[in-house]
Scaffold this motif. Sequence first.
Motif, short mmCIF file in Angstrom:
data_model
loop_
_atom_site.label_atom_id
_atom_site.label_comp_id
_atom_site.label_asym_id
_atom_site.label_seq_id
_atom_site.Cartn_x
_atom_site.Cartn_y
_atom_site.Cartn_z
N LEU A 132 0.84 -1.20 -0.10
CA LEU A 132 -0.04 -0.09 -0.04
C LEU A 132 0.77 1.28 0.04
O LEU A 132 2.14 1.15 0.16
N PRO A 133 0.26 2.47 -0.29
CA PRO A 133 1.02 3.68 -0.39
C PRO A 133 1.90 3.83 0.89
O PRO A 133 3.07 4.47 0.47
N VAL A 134 1.66 3.59 1.98
CA VAL A 134 2.58 3.83 3.29
C VAL A 134 3.93 2.97 3.10
O VAL A 134 4.83 3.51 3.46
N GLU A 135 3.77 1.74 2.42
CA GLU A 135 5.11 1.18 2.36
C GLU A 135 5.90 2.07 1.23
O GLU A 135 7.08 1.77 1.25
N GLN A 136 5.38 2.43 0.09
CA GLN A 136 6.01 3.00 -0.79
C GLN A 136 6.70 4.31 -0.33
O GLN A 136 7.68 4.67 -0.63
N ARG A 137 6.07 4.88 0.88
CA ARG A 137 6.68 6.15 1.16
C ARG A 137 7.40 5.99 2.41
O ARG A 137 8.49 6.93 2.90
N LEU A 138 7.55 4.93 3.20
CA LEU A 138 8.08 4.70 4.58
C LEU A 138 9.55 4.58 4.14
O LEU A 138 10.32 5.43 5.15
N ALA A 139 10.23 4.40 3.13
CA ALA A 139 11.62 4.27 2.97
C ALA A 139 12.13 5.69 3.11
O ALA A 139 13.19 5.99 3.64
N GLY A 140 11.52 6.47 2.44
CA GLY A 140 11.90 8.04 2.52
C GLY A 140 11.67 8.69 3.70
O GLY A 140 12.38 9.47 4.21
N TRP A 141 10.53 8.37 4.49
CA TRP A 141 10.54 8.84 5.84
C TRP A 141 11.66 8.49 6.72
O TRP A 141 12.23 9.20 7.46
N LEU A 142 12.05 7.11 6.72
CA LEU A 142 13.33 6.54 7.54
C LEU A 142 14.44 7.53 7.15
O LEU A 142 15.35 7.49 7.97
N ALA A 143 14.70 7.37 5.86
CA ALA A 143 15.74 7.87 5.40
C ALA A 143 16.06 9.37 5.92
O ALA A 143 17.07 9.95 6.27
N ALA A 144 14.82 10.05 5.92
CA ALA A 144 14.75 11.68 6.50
C ALA A 144 15.35 11.52 7.93
O ALA A 144 16.07 12.37 8.42
N VAL A 145 14.74 10.47 8.53
CA VAL A 145 15.27 10.43 10.10
C VAL A 145 16.53 10.03 10.32
O VAL A 145 17.34 10.77 11.13
N ARG A 146 16.74 8.94 9.43
CA ARG A 146 18.51 8.73 9.58
C ARG A 146 19.35 9.65 9.21
O ARG A 146 20.60 9.64 9.68
#
Length: 443
Positions: A132-146
């Motif tokens: 679902l869309p959340v999985e497609q965007r989660l990597a970007g969110w985590l990269a921003a946190v890291r």
Amino acid sequence: MKQFAARRARLAAAMQPGAVAVLFTAPEAPRNGDSDYPYRHDSYFYYLTGFTEPESALVIVAAQGDKPARSILFCREKDVQREIWDGFRYGPPGAKDAFGLDEAYAIGELDAQMARLLADCPAVWYPLGRGLPVEQRLAGWLAAVRAQGRSGITAPPAAHDLLPVLDEMRLHKDETELATMLRAGTISGNAHARAMRATRAGMFEYEIEAELLHEFRRCGAQFPAYTPIVAAGANACVLHYIANNAQVADGDLVLIDAGCELDSYAADITRTYPANGRFSPAQRSLYELVLASQQAALDAVAPGRPYSDIHDAAVRVLAQGMLDLGLLDKAKYGNVDNVVAERAYQQFYMHGTGHWLGLDVHDVGRYRDTTLEGKPSRSLLPGMVLTVEPGIYVRPTQGVPETYWNIGIRIEDDVVVTDAGCRVLTGAAPKQVDEIEELMRKP
């Protein structure tokens, strides 16, 4: 909005302190050219918000220390020009107030806000592995946190599937849900009665379908809950027949499987009746067998009883009838126990006797108790809603009496488990032989 707020609170309480859950609603889907399919929101999203606009996401932050749990909605901005074309939009401030959320932002702010919310978060909850869309965007969110790691900020070390928790919540309906489902069942039952009254030999199946759809909409239902089945004669032996384009012949049985969706909740009813208003002897014999099997299944719906008892009760009645009517060779099988053990009944009854019902017509929730050894059938509890739908389908087969060939019958009702047993939500649809024949005699 109190029930939606209570559901969000229950979900937050099931998460680790400070954990973040994120859920998107369904996207709009193009049909062709510049036309979309009629929009239907995601059921999980609606269950937690009551919000029905597309391009929306919900974030829930669990309580931690002295910080209370928060519910944050991301939705389309207010846009007066677009409203001229597409209709009213709440916009974030309006949605926050109308739907009882703690915060609301424009959907375009989601990425920036998630990078902030996931910083030092102990776990993220979302529909894991569903594409679902959340999985497609989660990597970007985590990269921003890291990317903030040099400042000592960490990304969530754990991820959890959000849906099993919601599945169990949705399985148990509250009084508001049950009231909506009763109304949906009543509208759908009256639509079946209307279709029976309107049916005449020589009509086409789609003309009967039109009677159903008219009654659904006339009574305020927004959609059919699924594509209606209107199957005459041999078509009734096709379990998921949806062509609905054949002409109804004198002497045919008509099987209708149809229910409306009202305020996001589904009804699911099947009735079978003679196009000319009178059951033939063979039709009546099979019909009364299915009706008796349904009553046995309904008698098995009670709190504390295993879900599997419903199917088992229906099967034993059907199996005995198959032997008595000569559908199965009594000399070969001997008795019901042998028919059941060898699953010989599946030649004429090949599906289950029901399913959960709610926001989805085949609603969420496990049928087995995975917490116990052997994963036995789960026990029924008050507030669960399910269908009870035995049937019999006789295709032309050597050794089967020709008088039964091409007869397909299914009888389906929606029921809620109560403290004392069960309550039928779809009683407005006639199903006794005398009731059906009397109804069809009326002008």
